[in-house]
Design a protein around this motif. Structure first.
Motif, PDB file in Angstrom:
ATOM      1  N   ASP A   1     -24.039 -12.008  10.743  1.00  0.00           N
ATOM      2  CA  ASP A   1     -22.999 -12.954  10.361  1.00  0.00           C
ATOM      3  C   ASP A   1     -23.536 -13.803   9.213  1.00  0.00           C
ATOM      4  O   ASP A   1     -24.685 -14.258   9.242  1.00  0.00           O
ATOM      5  CB  ASP A   1     -22.626 -13.846  11.549  1.00  0.00           C
ATOM      6  N   LYS A   2     -22.699 -14.012   8.208  1.00  0.00           N
ATOM      7  CA  LYS A   2     -23.139 -14.727   7.017  1.00  0.00           C
ATOM      8  C   LYS A   2     -23.632 -16.130   7.330  1.00  0.00           C
ATOM      9  O   LYS A   2     -24.620 -16.602   6.768  1.00  0.00           O
ATOM     10  CB  LYS A   2     -21.998 -14.789   5.995  1.00  0.00           C
TER      11      LYS A   2
ATOM     12  N   ARG B   1      -5.089 -20.470  16.643  1.00  0.00           N
ATOM     13  CA  ARG B   1      -5.347 -20.613  15.203  1.00  0.00           C
ATOM     14  C   ARG B   1      -4.370 -21.603  14.571  1.00  0.00           C
ATOM     15  O   ARG B   1      -4.766 -22.455  13.772  1.00  0.00           O
ATOM     16  CB  ARG B   1      -5.236 -19.248  14.522  1.00  0.00           C
TER      17      ARG B   1
ATOM     18  N   SER C   1     -10.274 -21.816  10.766  1.00  0.00           N
ATOM     19  CA  SER C   1     -10.674 -20.977   9.636  1.00  0.00           C
ATOM     20  C   SER C   1     -11.202 -19.667  10.199  1.00  0.00           C
ATOM     21  O   SER C   1     -12.195 -19.655  10.940  1.00  0.00           O
ATOM     22  CB  SER C   1     -11.774 -21.680   8.820  1.00  0.00           C
ATOM     23  N   VAL C   2     -10.525 -18.564   9.905  1.00  0.00           N
ATOM     24  CA  VAL C   2     -10.894 -17.263  10.465  1.00  0.00           C
ATOM     25  C   VAL C   2     -11.691 -16.476   9.432  1.00  0.00           C
ATOM     26  O   VAL C   2     -11.219 -16.226   8.327  1.00  0.00           O
ATOM     27  CB  VAL C   2      -9.639 -16.473  10.889  1.00  0.00           C
ATOM     28  N   LYS C   3     -12.922 -16.127   9.837  1.00  0.00           N
ATOM     29  CA  LYS C   3     -13.813 -15.413   8.918  1.00  0.00           C
ATOM     30  C   LYS C   3     -14.437 -14.215   9.624  1.00  0.00           C
ATOM     31  O   LYS C   3     -15.612 -14.227   9.993  1.00  0.00           O
ATOM     32  CB  LYS C   3     -14.897 -16.360   8.397  1.00  0.00           C
ATOM     33  N   GLY C   4     -13.643 -13.203   9.823  1.00  0.00           N
ATOM     34  CA  GLY C   4     -14.162 -11.969  10.399  1.00  0.00           C
ATOM     35  C   GLY C   4     -14.135 -11.924  11.910  1.00  0.00           C
ATOM     36  O   GLY C   4     -13.439 -12.695  12.576  1.00  0.00           O
ATOM     37  N   ARG C   5     -14.908 -10.971  12.456  1.00  0.00           N
ATOM     38  CA  ARG C   5     -14.951 -10.732  13.894  1.00  0.00           C
ATOM     39  C   ARG C   5     -16.390 -10.734  14.396  1.00  0.00           C
ATOM     40  O   ARG C   5     -17.310 -10.362  13.673  1.00  0.00           O
ATOM     41  CB  ARG C   5     -14.305  -9.378  14.223  1.00  0.00           C
TER      42      ARG C   5
ATOM     43  N   ARG D   1     -11.782 -11.407  17.298  1.00  0.00           N
ATOM     44  CA  ARG D   1     -11.483 -12.367  16.234  1.00  0.00           C
ATOM     45  C   ARG D   1     -12.092 -13.721  16.567  1.00  0.00           C
ATOM     46  O   ARG D   1     -12.035 -14.185  17.706  1.00  0.00           O
ATOM     47  CB  ARG D   1      -9.976 -12.506  16.047  1.00  0.00           C
TER      48      ARG D   1
ATOM     49  N   GLY E   1     -12.419 -17.806  15.090  1.00  0.00           N
ATOM     50  CA  GLY E   1     -11.972 -18.841  14.162  1.00  0.00           C
ATOM     51  C   GLY E   1     -12.756 -20.111  14.397  1.00  0.00           C
ATOM     52  O   GLY E   1     -13.259 -20.352  15.504  1.00  0.00           O
ATOM     53  N   TRP E   2     -12.868 -20.946  13.374  1.00  0.00           N
ATOM     54  CA  TRP E   2     -13.701 -22.134  13.461  1.00  0.00           C
ATOM     55  C   TRP E   2     -12.919 -23.403  13.130  1.00  0.00           C
ATOM     56  O   TRP E   2     -12.110 -23.429  12.204  1.00  0.00           O
ATOM     57  CB  TRP E   2     -14.899 -22.006  12.514  1.00  0.00           C
TER      58      TRP E   2
END
Length: 311
Positions: A228-229, A277, A283-287, A292, A294-295
């Motif tokens: 994860d980034k 959401r 803020s959804v950034k991938g899985r 899924r 979200g943050w």
């Protein structure tokens, strides 16, 4: 016959039972019979409880003030969910005074997520089991406090593993009084699209040794791993409320260097991710592991990394 620990009901995926033959073979090499613990709560530490509460309220999660913590050195508030898990917000009892608590340095450093508890039916039995598999655990000790409305709450607790209490392996708690006296669903999240704390994300310096520790303690199979980034390398034990994260640089590495191994983020579970959401402006950034994620805006939560994962 023995079996691995099960952390029901907070699961991220379903398990299918193996055949009887395979089950017997698997059970024969795993840890002794466990007390079926489950995620109870995750605590968030801050220098000022009022500011922390305001941040969560701004994010749509209004906590219920609940008076002094057990050691009377800190104040707390709870966000209780429908599934009976909860987030505990903690700050010093006297603003600017950080002595007397095992988490004083975390409060003084405004650390955010700082420790977690697992609910067990028999703390003494779980301590015995952990020691039998070579994992440290403190002797069970009674605890208690008086709620803000004057009710007495009593429990028995123990710390598993070394280091800061509840940082990697959980603190364990067994209620001696009715659990609803300790926590109840908060009005702000009753019937909300998020139904409880699904997972605690634990930042660690050495991912391999931390994986080995959980497998030794609970007999879990090897986790799934992905990158994860923001969090680096993350490892999830299927069906369990633990995700380990490790990074060689960035905020994760800086945090672990400053506070040591321990919780760095919380994931709430949502059966209706789309509704969650929209309600919390995630803020959804991938899985993560096919789910899924979200943050919440960290500016709204006072810097606490709080997310939602689809169930």
């Amino acid at each position: 016959m023995t079996s691995p620990v099960r952390w029901a009901p907070h699961r991220m995926c379903d398990h299918r039972l193996p055949t009887i033959g395979l089950l017997i073979a698997f059970m024969s090499i795993t840890t002794p019979l466990a007390a079926s613990p489950r995620l109870d709560h995750v605590s968030v530490c801050a220098t000022d409880l009022d500011i922390l509460q305001k941040g969560f309220a701004d994010a749509g999660l209004i906590a219920d003030a609940d008076g002094l913590h057990a050691n009377a050195s800190s104040r707390m508030a709870h966000i209780g969910f429908d599934d009976k898990t909860y987030i505990e917000l903690i700050g010093p009892a006297v603003p600017g005074t950080f002595e007397g608590s095992p988490w004083s340095a975390l409060m003084a450093g405004n650390a955010g997520p700082c420790f977690w508890f697992a609910l067990v039916d028999d703390v003494a039995g779980e301590v015995k089991r952990l020691k039998e598999v070579g994992v440290e655990a403190t002797a069970p000790r009674p605890g208690g406090r008086t709620t803000k409305d004057g009710k007495a709450v009593e429990w028995i607790s123990s710390m598993a593993g070394a280091g800061s209490p509840g940082a990697v392996l959980p603190l364990m708690i067994e209620d001696k009084t009715a659990r609803h006296l300790r926590v109840r669903t908060s009005a702000s999240v009753k019937g909300a699209p998020v139904s409880g704390v699904d997972s605690v994300v634990i930042g660690v310096k050495d991912l391999d040794s931390s994986i080995a520790l959980f497998r030794k303690a609970y007999g879990w199979p090897a986790p799934s791993v992905q990158h994860d980034k923001a969090f680096g390398t993350i490892a999830r034990f299927a069906g369990e409320p633990v995700i380990l994260a490790s990074a060689s640089s960035g905020w994760m590495a800086d945090r672990v260097a400053k506070f040591g191994d321990g919780p760095v983020a919380l994931l709430l579970g949502a059966s209706d991710f789309k509704a969650a959401r929209a309600k919390y402006r995630l803020s959804v950034k991938g899985r993560w592991f096919g789910k899924r994620v979200g943050w919440f805006d960290v500016e709204r939560t006072g810097g606490v990394r709080l997310g939602v994962i689809a169930r």
